[in-house]
Design an enzyme around this catalytic site. Structure first.
Site, short mmCIF file in Angstrom:
data_model
loop_
_atom_site.label_atom_id
_atom_site.label_comp_id
_atom_site.label_asym_id
_atom_site.label_seq_id
_atom_site.Cartn_x
_atom_site.Cartn_y
_atom_site.Cartn_z
N SER A 223 0.84 -1.20 0.00
CA SER A 223 0.00 0.00 0.00
C SER A 223 0.87 1.24 0.00
O SER A 223 2.02 1.22 0.43
CB SER A 223 -0.88 0.02 1.25
OG SER A 223 -0.11 0.33 2.40
N ASP A 224 0.30 2.33 -0.50
CA ASP A 224 0.89 3.62 -0.18
C ASP A 224 0.67 3.82 1.31
O ASP A 224 -0.21 3.21 1.92
CB ASP A 224 0.24 4.73 -1.00
CG ASP A 224 1.17 5.94 -1.15
OD1 ASP A 224 2.08 6.10 -0.32
OD2 ASP A 224 0.98 6.72 -2.09
N TRP A 225 1.48 4.67 1.91
CA TRP A 225 1.48 4.79 3.36
C TRP A 225 0.17 5.40 3.87
O TRP A 225 -0.16 6.55 3.59
CB TRP A 225 2.67 5.64 3.80
CG TRP A 225 3.90 4.84 4.14
CD1 TRP A 225 4.60 4.92 5.31
CD2 TRP A 225 4.56 3.84 3.35
NE1 TRP A 225 5.65 4.02 5.29
CE2 TRP A 225 5.65 3.35 4.11
CE3 TRP A 225 4.34 3.30 2.10
CZ2 TRP A 225 6.51 2.36 3.63
CZ3 TRP A 225 5.19 2.31 1.62
CH2 TRP A 225 6.26 1.85 2.39
N GLY A 226 -0.59 4.59 4.58
CA GLY A 226 -1.87 5.03 5.11
C GLY A 226 -3.03 4.89 4.16
O GLY A 226 -4.12 5.41 4.42
N ALA A 227 -2.85 4.14 3.07
CA ALA A 227 -3.91 4.04 2.05
C ALA A 227 -4.95 2.97 2.37
O ALA A 227 -5.98 2.92 1.71
CB ALA A 227 -3.28 3.74 0.69
#
Length: 565
Positions: A223-227
């Protein structure tokens, strides 16, 4: 490689969620690995660092960002830069570098355009493939991002990109497909945004049916960070690793999915960890700085050179004007911010070559310009004008910069404007008054010496535009749709992005995609087309060495329906 079935369900679930901002979870038989931001230099932060670019990071070579390297049109150069980043990553104990970013430049207003190569999917794909190839040749994994259709920063965490399938397959997916099928990046990063109503991190068609099924991808999807909003749904869609972590609720959700799905993700993460080589190796920072200098010069685009003003004679005095000459912008703002090992400023580099007077204020600038043989004005975008996290609202330079350019050019007809910006800026209102214009984009830590090299002829301005410079924002194809209403953004221009739009509807531009002048001349002859191959003889007809980019454009025959020219 440890077998997933040898791990308990709790251990398997833990392996699918990070253990911190930059590390994966360790379980018996599967050690933790380190991920780090890129892609124009290593942003290695302490274990408790943040992912927003606000904290300190260890020094690393800051190479030209993708906005500049895109204008080099040179896959071998991009691969060389990426290999150097790989060497620094291994020495720093980093196993995966988050890059390259190959999203298209749908609009020149996107605040993150400095991290992307081009408005063209072929050029983006070729350069992105070279970056992955170079990095992974050093035993460090790439993370191809942001998959997919991440073309704006406005509401980037929630906005849904509404795109028809033909447009997806002809414009927004080909760069990813080319890189996945040819270079096999160790990881692919799912984007923040949604695609046609479904978050990319939960999009089964995108992550499983297309990426794994059609393209045959066998690596890990992160994932993108916090996605990730729902770990269970993202696991079921094909997203293997949630970053950052740890997220106890995510582990609980992972335990609730089909055990076969959890086991498959666990196996892919274990395989990723097994590929990661040991840390170590020597890094020649002097050699990397020299590479950054060469890459920067090869990325500078000479837009205007009236009367052959450039290159300059170093024996003649110059006036250097503008704060950006003394305090240059070398990279974009946000998660890719690199702490450079050193910094070459344009003012110092020019002063080392030619007799130099420096001014900042408008009054001093005009006086200095009158006294000098040539005036060099530095202008561009400041950190508050563009960044990850927000989009721009216009293409204009700041009013005070335009005033200085116009006043200096009126005082000295031998005025050269040097632009520093991560996204396209308007040249209107002053273009015709400047005898020379260099578009230098953002050039990394060797920006100053590279600019001086080009100004005084020690290096050829090797760049060709990887994106169109329009006459007006209103002429850009996404003008009526970008950036949407906050909830959705409709890709109503469909296939007509960048030069495809301008060529098809015959809209004039200031400078077209692919444009760039040099200090010599070339002749093209003996064009031969054999199937998909094109051959042409290129001869340097000038008095000095130079570089040229051979560009071939192919259009659909008439009567084939709606298609770009």
């Amino acid at each position: 490689m440890v077998a997933a079935h040898s791990l308990t369900p709790q251990q398997q679930a833990a392996l699918t969620v990070g253990s911190g901002y930059w590390t994966t979870q360790a379980v018996p038989g599967v050690p933790s690995i380190v991920l780090s931001d890129g892609p124009h230099g290593l942003r290695r932060q302490p274990a408790d660092g943040d992912n927003l670019g606000l904290g300190d990071s260890e020094p690393a070579t800051c190479f030209p960002p993708a906005v500049a390297l895109g204008s080099s049109w040179d896959p071998s150069l991009v691969a060389e830069v990426a290999a150097a980043i790989g060497d620094e990553a291994r020495a720093a104990g980093v196993h995966v570098v988050l890059g390259p970013g190959v999203n298209l430049k749908r609009s020149p207003l996107c605040g993150r355009n400095f991290e992307y190569y081009s408005e063209d999917p072929l050029l983006s794909g070729e350069l992105g493939a070279a970056w992955v190839r170079g990095l992974q040749s050093r035993g460090v994994g790439a993370s191809l991002k942001h998959f997919a259709v991440n073309n704006q920063e406005t509401a980037r965490m929630t906005v849904s990109a509404e795109v028809d399938e033909r447009t997806l397959r002809e414009l927004y997916l080909p760069a990813f497909e080319r890189i996945v099928t040819r270079e096999r990046p160790w990881t692919v990063m799912a984007a923040y945004n949604a695609l046609n109503g479904v978050p990319a991190a939960e999009h089964r068609w995108l992550l499983t049916e297309l990426l794994r099924g059609e393209w045959g991808y066998e690596g890990a999807v992160i994932s993108d960070w916090g996605a990730v909003a729902h770990r269970g749904r993202s696991l079921e869609a094909g997203l293997d690793l949630e970053m950052p972590g740890p997220q106890p609720s995510s582990i609980d959700e992972a335990l609730a999915v089909d055990p076969a799905i959890l086991r498959s993700s666990t196996e892919r993460i274990a395989a990723l960890v097994e590929r990661a080589g040991p840390a170590g190796g020597e890094v020649d920072l002097d050699a990397h700085h020299a590479l950054a200098r060469r890459a920067a010069a090869e990325s500078i685009v000479l837009l205007r050179n009236e009367g052959g003003l450039l290159p300059l004679d170093p024996s003649e005095p110059v006036a250097v004007i503008g704060a950006l000459a003394r305090d240059p912008r070398i990279q974009g703002a946000g998660s890719s911010l690199v702490n450079p090992t050193r910094l070459d400023t344009p003012l110092a580099a020019i002063s080392a070559v030619a007799p130099t007077t420096f001014a900042e204020s408008l009054e001093d600038a005009v006086a200095a310009a009158r006294e000098a043989r040539t005036a060099i004005v530095f202008a561009g975008l400041l950190p508050g004008d563009e960044s990850e996290g927000f989009d721009r609202h216009h293409l204009d330079l700041r009013v005070e910069q335009v005033e200085v350019i116009r006043a200096v050019a009126a005082a000295n007809p031998r005025t050269v404007v040097v632009l520093s910006n991560g996204g396209v800026v308007s040249l209107e209102g002053w273009h015709d008054q400047a005898a020379g214009i260099l578009e230098t984009w953002l050039l990394g830590q060797a920006a100053g010496t590279a600019i001086a090299d080009v100004l005084f002829g020690a290096a050829e301005p090797g760049g060709r535009l990887a994106e169109t410079i329009p006459l007006r924002l209103q002429d850009t194809p996404s003008y009526l749709n970008f950036p949407g209403d906050g909830a959705t953004v409709f890709y109503g221009e469909r296939l007509f992005v960048g030069y495809r739009h301008y060529e098809t509807v015959d809209v004039p531009v200031r400078y077209p995609f692919g444009f760039g002048l040099g200090y010599t001349t070339f002749e093209f002859a003996d064009l031969v087309v054999r199937g998909h191959d094109v051959e042409v003889t290129v001869t340097n007809t000038g008095a000095r060495d130079g570089a040229e980019v051979v560009q071939v454009y192919v259009g659909a025959p008439g009567g084939r329906g709606v298609a770009p020219r």
